[in-house]
Design an enzyme around this catalytic site. Structure first.
Site, PDB file in Angstrom:
ATOM      1  CG  ASP A  82      -0.220   0.075   2.538  1.00 43.40           C
ATOM      2  OD1 ASP A  82       0.760  -0.681   2.699  1.00 43.40           O
ATOM      3  OD2 ASP A  82      -0.622   0.857   3.418  1.00 43.40           O
ATOM      4  CD  GLU A 177       4.343   0.465   6.842  1.00 42.87           C
ATOM      5  OE1 GLU A 177       5.262   0.727   7.630  1.00 42.87           O
ATOM      6  OE2 GLU A 177       3.883   1.303   6.016  1.00 42.87           O
TER       7      GLU A 177
END
Length: 409
Positions: A82, A177
């Site tokens: 991400d 994350e």
């Protein structure tokens, strides 16, 4: 490793921005798009067990090719898929700057967005190198798609050079994350590594095994809205109480005034009216005692104001997010020392310093998988001035390969 840049440029065009407000996991479905691509690439390299689970975690194994009686540890390498919610990661248009001349880089002429060494002096370290920048309208996504490209390029090298001896290598690519949930559903036992490294650092040479202790704070202030013409001795303005609370926090303990091992309080959001105000804070400190003191300070401030304005005026929720992995790394410091040696042997000067943030590795270390952090080569993450040096990316892959080599000897 020649395909590394092409890989990276492909990855950054996939929008994988995560979302703080989402209640799903992962927080955005688009992360599955990159995960599926990575599984395909890993299988194409011969990592037949490559798999994406229902939570968007990608894991794969490169089996050992060593013929030895020596016990060789199983090493993991981890990066996240991400990108930060702080700026758009959609329609990323990376720009290549070859043989950088040390001058201003025009990211976007129409909007007059300039990447300048006046504002970002680290650029001067890359004169003569090749840089990849944004076009000034999005972030780049080097955090952490560069780490993914560097890990897969290391695997590609090992597959294409079977004479290079190595132990069992595990790789994992995680979702979410950037919103603090990258380790939430990570199956450490299934992963099966003795220890691992996140490839999620910044400038070339970074090697980190200390991070913040982190907590999130939610404040809800209740007021009493009365027509201002008849409000005397009756109105309670929740916004003013929120301001009073904020003023009770140490002025010098804000991110803009701190560095190194200094912790902080950060007001991340405030929304309200006379009747009700909501505030969000984060608390950070490397020192566990100072971290607890900061949490106590904000609790005591809330208690004081509840005593002043009436019990229940302020509702406080404090949630620990992650802790300093140092205490879990120090018993196995050989993993840091080996990474340091690996850097030195490939001509990189190690920069060992505390992370002023967190990584998946911080939480994984407390889940039984010690996991320090290694550089990617990127700078200015989470914004339009993000850039990465191609030569640093190659060095990151060389460090990965050297770590593997050192442990296989």
């Amino acid at each position: 490793m020649k395909n590394m840049v092409q890989r990276f440029l492909k990855y950054v065009t996939i929008d994988t921005k995560s979302d703080h407000e989402s209640e799903s996991f992962p927080s955005t479905k688009s992360q599955f798009d990159l995960a599926k691509l990575l599984v395909e690439e890993l299988k194409a390299l011969g990592l037949e067990d490559a798999v994406m689970d229902e939570n968007c975690y990608v894991m794969a194994t490169l089996p050992s090719n060593c013929n030895t009686d020596k016990t060789i540890p199983t090493i993991g390498f981890i990066a996240h898929m991400d990108t930060s919610p702080d700026m758009s990661g959609k329609d990323v248009k990376p720009q290549m700057v070859e043989n950088y001349d040390g001058q201003d880089i025009v990211l976007n002429q129409e909007k007059n967005i300039i990447l300048s060494p006046t504002d970002f002096p680290d650029l001067k370290n890359y004169v003569g190198k090749t840089l990849i920048t944004t076009d000034g309208t999005t972030l780049l996504g080097a955090d952490n798609k560069a780490g993914i490209a560097e890990i897969i390029s290391a695997l590609e090298y090992l597959v294409q050079n079977p004479e290079v001896q190595h132990g069992t290598i595990k790789v994992a690519f995680t979702p979410d994350e950037e919103v603090g949930h990258g380790a939430d559903r990570f199956d450490v036992e299934k992963f099966g590594a003795d220890f691992a490294y996140t490839i999620d650092g910044g400038e070339i040479g970074e090697l980190e095994y200390e991070n913040f202790n982190a907590a999130g704070v939610k404040i809800l202030v209740h007021g009493r809205n009365i027509h201002p013409g008849t409000a005397k001795n009756r109105m309670v303005n929740s916004m003013e109480i929120a301001m009073e609370l904020h003023a009770m926090l140490p002025e010098n303990q804000k991110p803009q005034y701190t560095e190194g091992y200094e912790g902080f309080f950060l007001l991340t959001g405030i929304r309200g009216d006379v009747e009700e105000t909501k505030c969000g804070y984060i608390i950070r400190d490397h020192c566990k005692n100072k971290f607890e003191e900061k949490k106590s300070l904000i609790k005591n401030a809330v208690d004081f104001l509840n005593g002043k304005y009436g019990e229940g005026t302020i509702n406080l929720t404090v949630t620990d997010n992650y802790f300093n992995m140092k205490e879990k790394i120090e018993p196995v410091m050989h993993i840091v020392e080996t990474a340091r040696t690996a850097m030195e042997e490939v001509g990189v000067t190690p920069i060992i310093k505390p992370i002023r943030g967190g990584t998946d590795g911080a939480r994984l270390s407390f889940m039984g998988l010690p996991c320090p952090n290694i550089f990617t080569g990127g700078h200015n993450f989470h914004g339009k001035y993000e850039y990465i040096c191609v030569e640093s990316m190659y060095k990151a892959t060389e460090v990965i390969l050297k770590i593997i080599e050192l442990y296989s000897k």
